[in-house]
Enzyme design. Structure first.
Site, PDB file in Angstrom:
ATOM      1  N   ASP A 118       0.865  -1.189   0.000  1.00  0.00           N
ATOM      2  CA  ASP A 118       0.000   0.000   0.000  1.00  0.00           C
ATOM      3  C   ASP A 118       0.897   1.234   0.000  1.00  0.00           C
ATOM      4  O   ASP A 118       1.413   1.638   1.038  1.00  0.00           O
ATOM      5  CB  ASP A 118      -0.910  -0.032   1.240  1.00  0.00           C
ATOM      6  N   HIS A 119       1.103   1.818  -1.182  1.00  0.00           N
ATOM      7  CA  HIS A 119       2.003   2.961  -1.347  1.00  0.00           C
ATOM      8  C   HIS A 119       1.326   4.073  -2.126  1.00  0.00           C
ATOM      9  O   HIS A 119       0.420   3.820  -2.937  1.00  0.00           O
ATOM     10  CB  HIS A 119       3.273   2.538  -2.107  1.00  0.00           C
ATOM     11  N   THR A 157       3.745   2.055  10.911  1.00  0.00           N
ATOM     12  CA  THR A 157       3.888   3.490  11.158  1.00  0.00           C
ATOM     13  C   THR A 157       4.355   4.253   9.928  1.00  0.00           C
ATOM     14  O   THR A 157       4.544   5.467  10.000  1.00  0.00           O
ATOM     15  CB  THR A 157       4.849   3.744  12.333  1.00  0.00           C
ATOM     16  N   GLY A 158       4.546   3.578   8.809  1.00  0.00           N
ATOM     17  CA  GLY A 158       4.690   4.251   7.531  1.00  0.00           C
ATOM     18  C   GLY A 158       6.041   4.855   7.231  1.00  0.00           C
ATOM     19  O   GLY A 158       7.003   4.741   7.993  1.00  0.00           O
ATOM     20  N   GLU A 159       6.085   5.517   6.070  1.00  0.00           N
ATOM     21  CA  GLU A 159       7.298   6.178   5.589  1.00  0.00           C
ATOM     22  C   GLU A 159       6.946   7.579   5.092  1.00  0.00           C
ATOM     23  O   GLU A 159       5.883   7.787   4.502  1.00  0.00           O
ATOM     24  CB  GLU A 159       7.943   5.396   4.423  1.00  0.00           C
ATOM     25  N   GLY A 166      12.416  -5.378  15.248  1.00  0.00           N
ATOM     26  CA  GLY A 166      13.141  -5.350  16.502  1.00  0.00           C
ATOM     27  C   GLY A 166      12.278  -5.765  17.685  1.00  0.00           C
ATOM     28  O   GLY A 166      11.047  -5.694  17.634  1.00  0.00           O
ATOM     29  N   ALA A 204       9.618  -3.137  19.375  1.00  0.00           N
ATOM     30  CA  ALA A 204       8.436  -2.929  18.548  1.00  0.00           C
ATOM     31  C   ALA A 204       7.558  -4.172  18.521  1.00  0.00           C
ATOM     32  O   ALA A 204       6.330  -4.081  18.428  1.00  0.00           O
ATOM     33  CB  ALA A 204       8.855  -2.548  17.127  1.00  0.00           C
TER      34      ALA A 204
END
Length: 318
Positions: free
Chosen positions: A37-38, A104-106, A173, A176
């Protein structure tokens, strides 16, 4: 035993191609579908980025496989109340075979409206509040919400599935993974790290599913496959938080100039040796993942699906 799915790349392919790949994946024996989803691709060479919710509507009519977004960011570009409506509709279209993967996206996708791109701890806080809103809306009841980051007034979803849509949280990680265990119905993570899986399960995830994914580049010429993977997906090798903060495909292209072909060859299974592909997927299964999704880099999708149907999936399951 782990299940194996196919990862549809909206960054590389247009909507009609993605639907055809989903059909080929089902025919080849894959168990499920992921779809990215971008708003932007990672670089211009990838060249696509269709609206994922439209593509999922088409998938619901084309295949019988389960579908999940990997992953949606319900924080900045799209309000969580709108994501709730989109996810609920997809679940109805897919007769309950839809899961909502979130993260949390970019900045690459989320900064386009000119809003501030928050720091990672703030985005995690926003994600938790967003999921509270989404889950309340999945009940089909009218809700209002006045929180730190979001406001919802008198909202109700009239088209909802019989059961709430499961929400899986992307995490990288151990720390998270504990957040994902607390707020998610499952974990999405892209490295076959058994310690992250264990942290998720001990942190409250219990027997909830863990999903992983990797990219490969099948091809008869291994070196040519490496060049293709490097040209299209060198960005996969960028370290740490860098992929979350670069704002445009051009910035990713600049950063990816530091990634060598040998670096890609050491991280992405390339070529037509079935043992290399089986080994890479088996690492996820051995680390405790429930489903592993694989994505073929490049245009030769039919060759990839023939190869996996004949040589890779039987070996993984046998």
């Amino acid at each position: 035993m782990a299940r194996f799915g196919y990862f549809l790349s909206c960054e590389e392919h247009g909507p009609a191609e993605l639907v055809e790949q989903a059909r080929m994946a089902e025919q080849a024996g894959f168990d499920a579908l992921w779809i990215s989803d971008h708003y932007h691709p990672w670089n211009d060479a990838q060249g696509q980025s269709p609206f994922v919710w439209s593509v999922i509507g088409a998938l619901s009519q084309a295949v019988s496989l389960p579908v999940e977004t990997a992953v949606t960011c319900p924080l900045v570009r799209t309000h969580p109340a709108v994501i709730a409506q989109a996810a609920a509709t997809c679940a109805v279209q897919l007769d309950g075979r839809f899961r909502l993967g979130v993260g949390t996206g970019e900045a690459l996708n989320e900064h386009i409206l000119g809003t501030v791109w928050p720091e990672a701890p703030v985005r995690l806080e926003m994600l938790e509040e967003a999921l509270q809103i989404i889950r309340r809306l999945f009940t089909g009841e009218q809700i209002s919400h006045h929180g730190k980051h979001y406001t919802v007034e008198n909202a109700r979803l009239y088209t909802v599935p019989d059961e709430p849509v499961p929400i899986d949280v992307s995490a990288f990680g151990p720390q998270a993974a504990e957040v994902a265990a607390r707020i998610g119905d499952g974990l999405i993570t892209m490295m076959p790290d058994a310690s992250v899986v264990e942290r998720f399960r001990r942190g409250g995830g219990g027997a909830n599913p863990v999903y992983g994914g990797l990219k490969v580049c099948w091809g008869a010429d291994e070196r040519d496959a490496v060049r293709t993977a490097h040209r299209l997906w060198a960005n996969e090798q960028l370290p740490d938080e860098l992929p979350q903060v670069l704002p445009t495909p051009r910035h990713f292209e600049q950063a990816s100039e530091l990634v060598t072909e040998d670096r890609v060859a050491g991280s992405v299974p390339c070529g037509d040796d079935p043992d290399a592909h089986v080994k890479a997927l088996s690492e996820f299964a051995e680390a405790g993942f429930d489903t592993v999704y694989v994505n073929q880099i490049g245009k030769d999708q039919q060759g990839f699906f023939d190869f996996y149907r004949a040589k890779v999936l039987p070996a993984l399951r046998g």
